[in-house]
Write an enzyme that holds these catalytic residues in place. Structure first.
Site, PDB file in Angstrom:
ATOM      1  N   ASN A 194       0.830  -1.208   0.000  1.00  0.00           N
ATOM      2  CA  ASN A 194       0.000   0.000   0.000  1.00  0.00           C
ATOM      3  C   ASN A 194       0.865   1.259   0.000  1.00  0.00           C
ATOM      4  O   ASN A 194       1.944   1.298   0.595  1.00  0.00           O
ATOM      5  CB  ASN A 194      -1.004  -0.007   1.164  1.00  0.00           C
ATOM      6  CG  ASN A 194      -0.395  -0.160   2.536  1.00  0.00           C
ATOM      7  OD1 ASN A 194       0.640  -0.782   2.711  1.00  0.00           O
ATOM      8  ND2 ASN A 194      -1.054   0.389   3.529  1.00  0.00           N
ATOM      9  N   CYS A 249      -4.201   0.943  -2.384  1.00  0.00           N
ATOM     10  CA  CYS A 249      -4.028  -0.334  -1.698  1.00  0.00           C
ATOM     11  C   CYS A 249      -2.938  -1.171  -2.369  1.00  0.00           C
ATOM     12  O   CYS A 249      -2.645  -0.999  -3.565  1.00  0.00           O
ATOM     13  CB  CYS A 249      -5.326  -1.139  -1.749  1.00  0.00           C
ATOM     14  SG  CYS A 249      -6.658  -0.490  -0.753  1.00  0.00           S
ATOM     15  N   CYS A 258     -10.263  -5.002   0.340  1.00  0.00           N
ATOM     16  CA  CYS A 258     -11.326  -3.996   0.465  1.00  0.00           C
ATOM     17  C   CYS A 258     -12.245  -4.051  -0.761  1.00  0.00           C
ATOM     18  O   CYS A 258     -11.938  -4.712  -1.767  1.00  0.00           O
ATOM     19  CB  CYS A 258     -10.721  -2.602   0.620  1.00  0.00           C
ATOM     20  SG  CYS A 258     -10.209  -1.855  -0.935  1.00  0.00           S
ATOM     21  N   GLU A 265      -3.075  -4.299  -3.281  1.00  0.00           N
ATOM     22  CA  GLU A 265      -3.589  -5.145  -4.372  1.00  0.00           C
ATOM     23  C   GLU A 265      -3.648  -4.374  -5.680  1.00  0.00           C
ATOM     24  O   GLU A 265      -3.225  -4.852  -6.730  1.00  0.00           O
ATOM     25  CB  GLU A 265      -4.998  -5.665  -4.026  1.00  0.00           C
ATOM     26  CG  GLU A 265      -5.072  -6.549  -2.795  1.00  0.00           C
ATOM     27  CD  GLU A 265      -5.367  -5.755  -1.534  1.00  0.00           C
ATOM     28  OE1 GLU A 265      -4.797  -4.650  -1.352  1.00  0.00           O
ATOM     29  OE2 GLU A 265      -6.162  -6.230  -0.716  1.00  0.00           O
ATOM     30  N   CYS A 283     -10.721  -3.004  -4.163  1.00  0.00           N
ATOM     31  CA  CYS A 283      -9.788  -4.018  -4.701  1.00  0.00           C
ATOM     32  C   CYS A 283     -10.563  -5.223  -5.228  1.00  0.00           C
ATOM     33  O   CYS A 283     -10.177  -5.818  -6.230  1.00  0.00           O
ATOM     34  CB  CYS A 283      -8.774  -4.427  -3.642  1.00  0.00           C
ATOM     35  SG  CYS A 283      -7.603  -3.088  -3.299  1.00  0.00           S
TER      36      CYS A 283
HETATM   37  N1  THU Z   1      -5.341  -1.458   2.405  1.00  0.00           N
HETATM   38  C1  THU Z   1      -4.804  -2.245   1.431  1.00  0.00           C
HETATM   39  O1  THU Z   1      -3.668  -2.028   0.987  1.00  0.00           O
HETATM   40  N2  THU Z   1      -5.557  -3.261   0.950  1.00  0.00           N
HETATM   41  C2  THU Z   1      -6.812  -3.566   1.381  1.00  0.00           C
HETATM   42  O2  THU Z   1      -7.475  -4.392   0.781  1.00  0.00           O
HETATM   43  C3  THU Z   1      -7.332  -2.936   2.598  1.00  0.00           C
HETATM   44  C4  THU Z   1      -6.669  -1.650   2.960  1.00  0.00           C
HETATM   45  C5  THU Z   1      -4.545  -0.333   2.891  1.00  0.00           C
HETATM   46  C6  THU Z   1      -5.083   1.011   2.483  1.00  0.00           C
HETATM   47  C7  THU Z   1      -4.495   1.906   3.550  1.00  0.00           C
HETATM   48  O3  THU Z   1      -3.186   2.273   3.148  1.00  0.00           O
HETATM   49  C8  THU Z   1      -4.395   1.003   4.766  1.00  0.00           C
HETATM   50  O4  THU Z   1      -4.515  -0.332   4.288  1.00  0.00           O
HETATM   51  C9  THU Z   1      -5.478   1.254   5.811  1.00  0.00           C
HETATM   52  O5  THU Z   1      -6.736   1.211   5.252  1.00  0.00           O
END
Ligand code: THU
Length: 160
Positions: free
Chosen positions: A61, A72, A112, A74, A115
């Site tokens: 991320n 994110c 999330c 992903e 993603c």
């Molecule tokens: N995040 C991800 O990288 N992937 C996800 O599927 C869930 C959330 C990151 C986004 C942000 O930088 C941190 O996690 C907190 O939400």
């Protein structure tokens, strides 16, 4: 009329139940997590993506002071793969994430909604399902054979 949707998933108590390739993806995702840039949430996420040509690419991320400009793990990996290997089929994505003070208590973190939607787009584009794994430090793993299992009533190009 009330109807229920059932989703199929697998829950592995330990990564030892998975293949050597999947174990490798877990290790690569865990290492990628350390490259997360998350000064605002202090929540680090890493992922490893396996392509049909057996190459593995990773993502983490990447946050931004203008919060919505961050991305994110992903989608960082998926968009990079989409841009650099537009014709390569994506087979599997392994995700691992949690607070900077990552511990054995951190549960597996599922992808999330945004993603999930992006994974759906690549499944549609390549006309082949993508296996999604998410795990934690205890090496407990959840697996779905397609992002459709995590995104019932998905919106895709057929509605346009
Ligand atoms: N995040 C991800 O990288 N992937 C996800 O599927 C869930 C959330 C990151 C986004 C942000 O930088 C941190 O996690 C907190 O939400």
């Amino acid at each position: 009329m009330k109807k229920d949707i059932k989703i199929g998933y697998e829950h592995f108590k330990s990564i030892s139940e998975l293949s050597e390739t999947e174990k490798k993806l877990f290790e690569r995702a865990k290492k990628a997590r350390e490259t997360g840039y998350a000064p605002y949430s202090n929540f680090l996420v890493g992922c490893a993506v396996l392509l049909e040509n057996e190459e593995i690419y990773t993502g983490s991320n990447q946050e931004n002071a203008a919060y919505p400009s961050g991305l994110c793990a992903e989608r960082t990996a998926l968009f990079w793969i989409g841009a650099n290997f537009p014709n390569e089929v994506i087979k599997k994505i392994f995700i691992i994430g949690g607070p900077r003070e990552f511990s054995e208590k951190t549960p597996p973190i599922p992808p999330c909604g945004a993603c999930r939607q992006s994974l759906m787009e690549y499944e549609t584009k390549q006309n082949e399902d993508i296996e999604v794994y998410f795990s934690n430090l205890n090496e407990e793993v959840f697996k779905v054979n397609s992002i459709k299992n995590l995104l019932p009533f998905y919106f895709d190009a057929t509605f346009l």
